[in-house]
Motif scaffolding. Structure first.
Motif, PDB file in Angstrom:
ATOM      1  N   TRP A 159       0.778  -1.215   0.103  1.00 16.74           N
ATOM      2  CA  TRP A 159       0.072   0.052   0.233  1.00 16.74           C
ATOM      3  C   TRP A 159       0.918   1.156   0.064  1.00 16.74           C
ATOM      4  CZ3 TRP A 159      -2.417  -3.774   3.391  1.00 16.74           C
ATOM      5  CH2 TRP A 159      -3.792  -4.159   2.872  1.00 16.74           C
ATOM      6  N   ASN A 202       1.155  13.169  -3.893  1.00 15.28           N
ATOM      7  CA  ASN A 202       0.773  12.299  -2.930  1.00 15.28           C
ATOM      8  C   ASN A 202       1.845  11.417  -2.404  1.00 15.28           C
ATOM      9  OD1 ASN A 202       0.494  11.310  -5.450  1.00 15.28           O
ATOM     10  ND2 ASN A 202      -1.403  10.239  -4.938  1.00 15.28           N
ATOM     11  N   ALA A 203       2.781  11.376  -3.230  1.00 15.28           N
ATOM     12  CA  ALA A 203       4.111  10.331  -2.898  1.00 15.28           C
ATOM     13  C   ALA A 203       4.862  11.373  -1.869  1.00 15.28           C
ATOM     14  CB  ALA A 203       4.566   9.885  -4.021  1.00 15.28           C
ATOM     15  N   GLY A 204       5.652  10.598  -1.248  1.00 18.50           N
ATOM     16  CA  GLY A 204       6.746  11.244  -0.539  1.00 18.50           C
ATOM     17  C   GLY A 204       7.738  10.469   0.015  1.00 18.50           C
ATOM     18  N   GLY A 223      -9.639   8.839   3.118  1.00 15.24           N
ATOM     19  CA  GLY A 223      -8.264   9.326   3.848  1.00 15.24           C
ATOM     20  C   GLY A 223      -7.396   9.815   2.805  1.00 15.24           C
ATOM     21  N   ILE A 280      -5.376  15.083  -5.976  1.00 16.69           N
ATOM     22  CA  ILE A 280      -5.019  14.190  -6.909  1.00 16.69           C
ATOM     23  C   ILE A 280      -6.246  13.627  -7.851  1.00 16.69           C
ATOM     24  CG2 ILE A 280      -3.974  11.901  -7.245  1.00 16.69           C
ATOM     25  CD1 ILE A 280      -1.863  14.105  -6.259  1.00 16.69           C
ATOM     26  N   LEU A 298      -3.117   0.088  -3.992  1.00 11.35           N
ATOM     27  CA  LEU A 298      -3.752   1.547  -3.995  1.00 11.35           C
ATOM     28  C   LEU A 298      -4.084   1.914  -5.417  1.00 11.35           C
ATOM     29  CD1 LEU A 298      -1.552   3.805  -1.579  1.00 11.35           C
ATOM     30  CD2 LEU A 298      -3.826   2.987  -1.355  1.00 11.35           C
ATOM     31  N   VAL A 300      -8.715   3.674  -2.646  1.00 16.28           N
ATOM     32  CA  VAL A 300      -7.661   3.481  -3.529  1.00 16.28           C
ATOM     33  C   VAL A 300      -7.036   4.865  -4.081  1.00 16.28           C
ATOM     34  CG1 VAL A 300      -7.870   1.314  -4.647  1.00 16.28           C
ATOM     35  CG2 VAL A 300      -9.077   3.171  -5.516  1.00 16.28           C
ATOM     36  N   VAL A 340      -1.821   3.596   5.100  1.00 21.17           N
ATOM     37  CA  VAL A 340      -2.225   4.890   5.510  1.00 21.17           C
ATOM     38  C   VAL A 340      -3.621   5.159   4.774  1.00 21.17           C
ATOM     39  CG1 VAL A 340      -1.388   7.406   5.694  1.00 21.17           C
ATOM     40  CG2 VAL A 340       0.160   5.721   4.736  1.00 21.17           C
ATOM     41  N   SER A 350      -8.032   5.152   4.898  1.00 22.24           N
ATOM     42  CA  SER A 350      -8.760   3.842   5.274  1.00 22.24           C
ATOM     43  C   SER A 350      -8.743   2.704   4.355  1.00 22.24           C
ATOM     44  CB  SER A 350     -10.268   4.724   5.149  1.00 22.24           C
ATOM     45  OG  SER A 350     -10.305   5.782   5.693  1.00 22.24           O
TER      46      SER A 350
HETATM   47  P1  IMP Z   1      -4.937  10.099  -2.690  1.00 19.77           P
HETATM   48  O1  IMP Z   1      -3.828   9.501  -3.653  1.00 19.77           O
HETATM   49  O2  IMP Z   1      -4.482  11.524  -2.209  1.00 19.77           O
HETATM   50  O3  IMP Z   1      -6.063  10.325  -3.732  1.00 19.77           O
HETATM   51  O4  IMP Z   1      -5.265   9.228  -1.612  1.00 19.77           O
HETATM   52  C1  IMP Z   1      -5.797   8.063  -1.758  1.00 19.77           C
HETATM   53  C2  IMP Z   1      -5.357   6.945  -0.811  1.00 19.77           C
HETATM   54  O5  IMP Z   1      -4.007   6.659  -1.326  1.00 19.77           O
HETATM   55  C3  IMP Z   1      -5.420   7.279   0.525  1.00 19.77           C
HETATM   56  O6  IMP Z   1      -5.394   6.089   1.181  1.00 19.77           O
HETATM   57  C4  IMP Z   1      -3.891   7.607   0.859  1.00 19.77           C
HETATM   58  O7  IMP Z   1      -3.485   7.706   2.099  1.00 19.77           O
HETATM   59  C5  IMP Z   1      -3.306   6.760  -0.205  1.00 19.77           C
HETATM   60  N1  IMP Z   1      -1.842   7.288  -0.636  1.00 19.77           N
HETATM   61  C6  IMP Z   1      -1.517   8.231  -1.619  1.00 19.77           C
HETATM   62  N2  IMP Z   1      -0.319   8.208  -1.773  1.00 19.77           N
HETATM   63  C7  IMP Z   1       0.303   7.447  -1.117  1.00 19.77           C
HETATM   64  C8  IMP Z   1       1.557   7.283  -0.529  1.00 19.77           C
HETATM   65  O8  IMP Z   1       2.681   7.712  -1.418  1.00 19.77           O
HETATM   66  N3  IMP Z   1       1.791   6.272   0.181  1.00 19.77           N
HETATM   67  C9  IMP Z   1       0.936   5.591   0.863  1.00 19.77           C
HETATM   68  N4  IMP Z   1      -0.341   5.967   0.856  1.00 19.77           N
HETATM   69  C10 IMP Z   1      -0.551   6.752  -0.245  1.00 19.77           C
END
Ligand code: IMP
Length: 399
Positions: A10, A37-39, A125, A131, A216, A226, A261, A263
């Motif tokens: 995930w 959203n990555a890091g 979450g 994004i 995801l 996702v 991370v 839900s």
């Molecule tokens: P979004 O990508 O911001 O729309 O988030 C959708 C889901 O993907 C959420 O559960 C976030 O916590 C998860 N998510 C998005 N990017 C990451 C990442 O780089 N690492 C872990 N979870 C992520």
């Protein structure tokens, strides 16, 4: 030897470390999906930098970094990250951005937050970085691409349209935000598929850097919990504009346990002190949002499926040192009606972070790795035993 690196769980599997390690063998490092959203946190001497958008390869001199067309790009975040990198002496001049990548606007961030709020208890979450809404507009054929954004006339026309559909953002505010960013973005925008094609003709190796993780993925993940892009290896081709015949390896990254991370279902989640200990020792807090990550045992049927979905040729098992000191370690080997079925292994006490040969690992640790390898029927090429760049055990070669 063009290779794709993907997360098999995930997200947060430690892809950044592996990209950093392998990037000297490549001329190009390309991101092909997702956005900020990555890091990943990079350590450079006594400096720590958190990057969310710029590929991890940026710290390696001589590696050209590319943000591919499949990425959704927040120009403000890009400019801020480049300035941060430049301030500590990193040369960012070679970074190129696809002219057809889609732009995250402030109104996408607003929409992300308000959609989450409306979901209440059922929220995804998300990282609230805009994004999902940006991909929605892309698929809805009303998005703003980099080439639209840097063309004053097209940008203003599109921003007027966006503003007319937004209760929170007006045109003047959006244009005031966009104009200076567009000027900066114009310098690095280009036809990245053509650039990569040239690299292929010249036999310059390319590394495709995935973001998030397999579960995801918008199709293959635990929908609707996702992200909004395809995160599997197959997505690298569409997201970078490179044909599948040019890819040789798929390097999958998996942690020796599991985290999530946000839900969504997590069958092997731990709610006891073992889970808390893994979270504390593994530093399992989101690099983007700082949220604590949910922790649990490694799920082997899930990992095997991940290898299948991505066509993994080499696997890196990361953060196994985090399990040191546990008296027992469990592995999920099946999912039954009553819940996950586990095989439990005795743990090991030793600090393994300085070990560099597989045979020198405690016997129980070796058994754990070998059991995983035989269950998933995929070679574990590397085992990462600590955060340090060199804290790795190689069991074969990648190329
Ligand atoms: P979004 O990508 O911001 O729309 O988030 C959708 C889901 O993907 C959420 O559960 C976030 O916590 C998860 N998510 C998005 N990017 C990451 C990442 O780089 N690492 C872990 N979870 C992520």
């Amino acid at each position: 030897m063009n290779s794709i690196i993907v997360g098999l769980q995930w997200g947060d599997e430690g892809k950044g470390k592996v990209v950093d390690l392998l990037s000297p063998s490549f001329c190009y490092v390309v991101r092909f999906q997702g956005g900020n959203n990555a890091g990943h946190t990079l350590v450079l001497g006594d400096q720590t930098i958190a990057l969310h958008l710029v590929p991890s390869g940026i710290l390696r001199e001589g590696v050209q970094c590319i943000i591919g067309n499949g990425v959704v790009l927040d120009p403000q975040v890009l400019v801020e990250e480049l300035e941060k990198l430049q301030s500590i002496g990193v040369n960012t001049s070679s970074l190129r951005v696809s002219s057809i990548a889609h732009i995250i606007l402030p109104l996408h961030r607003t929409r992300d937050s308000s959609q989450e709020e409306k979901l209440g208890q059922k929220k995804i979450g998300t990282t609230k970085r805009g994004i999902g809404p940006t991909y929605e507009d892309k698929i809805g054929r009303r998005g703003m691409r980099v080439c639209d954004f840097i063309n004053t006339e097209l940008r203003q026309e599109k921003l007027r349209k966006f503003a007319s559909n937004s209760a929170q953002h007006n045109y003047e505010e959006l244009e005031a935000w966009a104009a200076p960013l567009a000027e900066k973005l114009a310098d690095c925008s280009t036809d990245t598929p053509a650039l990569l094609h040239e690299a292929i003709l010249e036999n310059k190796p390319i590394l495709f850097e995935g973001a998030q993780g397999t579960f995801l993925d918008i199709d293959h993940g635990s929908y609707p919990y996702v992200t909004s892009s395809n995160t599997v290896a197959g997505s690298a081709c569409a997201g970078a504009g490179v044909g599948p015949t040019h890819i040789k390896n798929v390097i999958g990254i998996a942690k020796a346990y599991l985290t999530r991370v946000g839900s969504g279902p997590f069958a092997t989640e731990l709610f006891d002190q073992v889970g808390e200990r893994i979270q504390r020792v593994g530093g399992e807090f989101g690099a983007t949002t700082g949220r604590p990550r949910r922790c649990g045992w490694l799920d082997l049927p899930q990992l095997k499926r991940s290898c299948m979905l991505n066509g993994v040729t080499h696997l890196c098992l990361t953060k196994i040192d985090v399990l040191s000191g546990l008296s027992e370690i469990s592995l999920c080997i099946a999912h039954e009606e009553a819940g996950p079925k586990y095989k439990t292994f005795p743990g090991w006490e030793e600090d393994i972070t300085q070990i560099r040969n597989f045979e020198e690992l405690p016997k129980t640790c070796q058994e754990y790795v070998l059991f995983v390898e035989s269950f998933i029927a995929t070679p574990i090429t590397m085992v990462s035993v600590g955060p340090d760049r060199n804290a790795n055990i190689f069991r074969g070669s990648f190329f």
